[in-house]
Design an enzyme around this catalytic site. Sequence first.
Site, PDB file in Angstrom:
ATOM      1  N   ASP A 160       0.844  -1.202   0.000  1.00  7.85           N
ATOM      2  CA  ASP A 160       0.000   0.000   0.000  1.00  7.85           C
ATOM      3  C   ASP A 160       0.883   1.257   0.000  1.00  7.85           C
ATOM      4  O   ASP A 160       0.591   2.233  -0.683  1.00  7.85           O
ATOM      5  CB  ASP A 160      -0.910  -0.018   1.235  1.00  7.85           C
ATOM      6  CG  ASP A 160      -1.627  -1.355   1.369  1.00  7.85           C
ATOM      7  OD1 ASP A 160      -2.492  -1.634   0.539  1.00  7.85           O
ATOM      8  OD2 ASP A 160      -1.271  -2.136   2.279  1.00  7.85           O
ATOM      9  N   HIS A 188      -4.821  -3.475   6.315  1.00  7.95           N
ATOM     10  CA  HIS A 188      -4.595  -3.718   4.883  1.00  7.95           C
ATOM     11  C   HIS A 188      -5.942  -4.118   4.282  1.00  7.95           C
ATOM     12  O   HIS A 188      -6.241  -5.301   4.062  1.00  7.95           O
ATOM     13  CB  HIS A 188      -3.560  -4.826   4.662  1.00  7.95           C
ATOM     14  CG  HIS A 188      -3.471  -5.216   3.210  1.00  7.95           C
ATOM     15  ND1 HIS A 188      -2.981  -4.382   2.237  1.00  7.95           N
ATOM     16  CD2 HIS A 188      -3.849  -6.346   2.552  1.00  7.95           C
ATOM     17  CE1 HIS A 188      -3.054  -4.963   1.055  1.00  7.95           C
ATOM     18  NE2 HIS A 188      -3.586  -6.169   1.222  1.00  7.95           N
TER      19      HIS A 188
END
Length: 329
Positions: A160, A188
Amino acid sequence: MTQAPVNVTVTGAAGQIGYALLFRIASGQLLGPDTPVKLRLLEIPQAVKAAEGTAMELEDGAFPLLSGIDIFDDPKQAFEGANVALLVGARPRAKGMERGDLLEANGGIFKPQGEAINAGAASDIKVLVVGNPANTNALIAQAHAPDVPADRFTAMTRLDHNRALAQLSKKLGVPVTELKKVAIWGNHSATQYPSIAHAEVSGKAATEVITDQAWLTDDFIPTVAKRGAAIIEARGLSSAASAASAAIDHVHTWVNGTPEGDWTSAAVVSDGSYGVPEGLISSFPVTAANGEYKIVQGLEIDDFSRARIDASVNELAEERDAVKKLGLI
Ligand SMILES: NC(=O)c1ccc[n+]([C@@H]2O[C@H](COP(=O)([O-])OP(=O)(O)OC[C@H]3O[C@@H](n4cnc5c(N)ncnc54)[C@H](O)[C@@H]3O)[C@@H](O)[C@H]2O)c1
Ligand SMILES: O=C(O)C[C@H](O)C(=O)O
């Protein structure tokens, strides 16, 4: 070659991330060009043959740093003596499966793996959980390894972080090397908060360079947070090479440290910093030095950031409560 091989255990070795990851480990990109590695691959019995095929290809790579490959279908054996453990194998969500079912199925994987790490891993073990839901899978494994310091268990939000760098680089027309102090907070998942609140672009505050608040809120944040789903939509499969690359980055940084004046993002055990309940495995801005990740302290959190961090952390707390209810932690 100057040292004894480091034992690297990789679960889900026959999967698509495994296929992209193992060759990079063997080539020295995980631990550096002077560190020989011994691979210990864990698969379910049905996939051992496929893992053997990958091992044949690894052998055919004639990697100077690869000093051995062993394949197991028993976690106790696979984690014996492990210095680094990459927990990639997980149970994907199947049609009609509720979130509780998914957590339960993954509990059946990460509980015995945590127990096996506790029983047999080396005293310097470092664990990275990649398999989803990564933060809560890491929490389950950590809960079953009471003799291992809790901070050795981490989950991956480096993908990410890298996605956030890439989006900013594209928008601003600058190389990623000009971007510092971007951060991913929380889970996440699509609730994660990619933040530029403290970021710098070529030494200037990113908030002064990017004045288009609508782009941040309506484009940057959702693009990064939902990138995994967009890749699945485009490829028909979840991200693999980029995930493997981020796993390499996560461990490489953990071992070698973050550069002066920058940080990265990783999901680590919360010590209560920034109001994230102690014990949750949440993404924070982190620095690494001397083989340890540490949460960056003392950042001012504005109302915009507070609301987004809280939303993602609440989701993590719900996942923790769900696995507690299932008796998995
Ligand atoms: N954190 C992240 O940023 C991120 C990014 C991409 C993918 N992922 C996740 O990583 C995981 C793996 O992805 P993939 O594309 O390689 O999946 P995949 O289905 O191609 O491979 C998974 C492998 O894990 C194995 N496996 C299942 N249970 C196991 C067990 N108990 N022990 C050992 N191996 C086991 C399977 O046999 C399979 O070979 C998924 O959960 C995916 O959602 C996470
Ligand atoms: O496997 C997924 O669900 C997506 C993956 O976590 C990703 O971020 O690419």
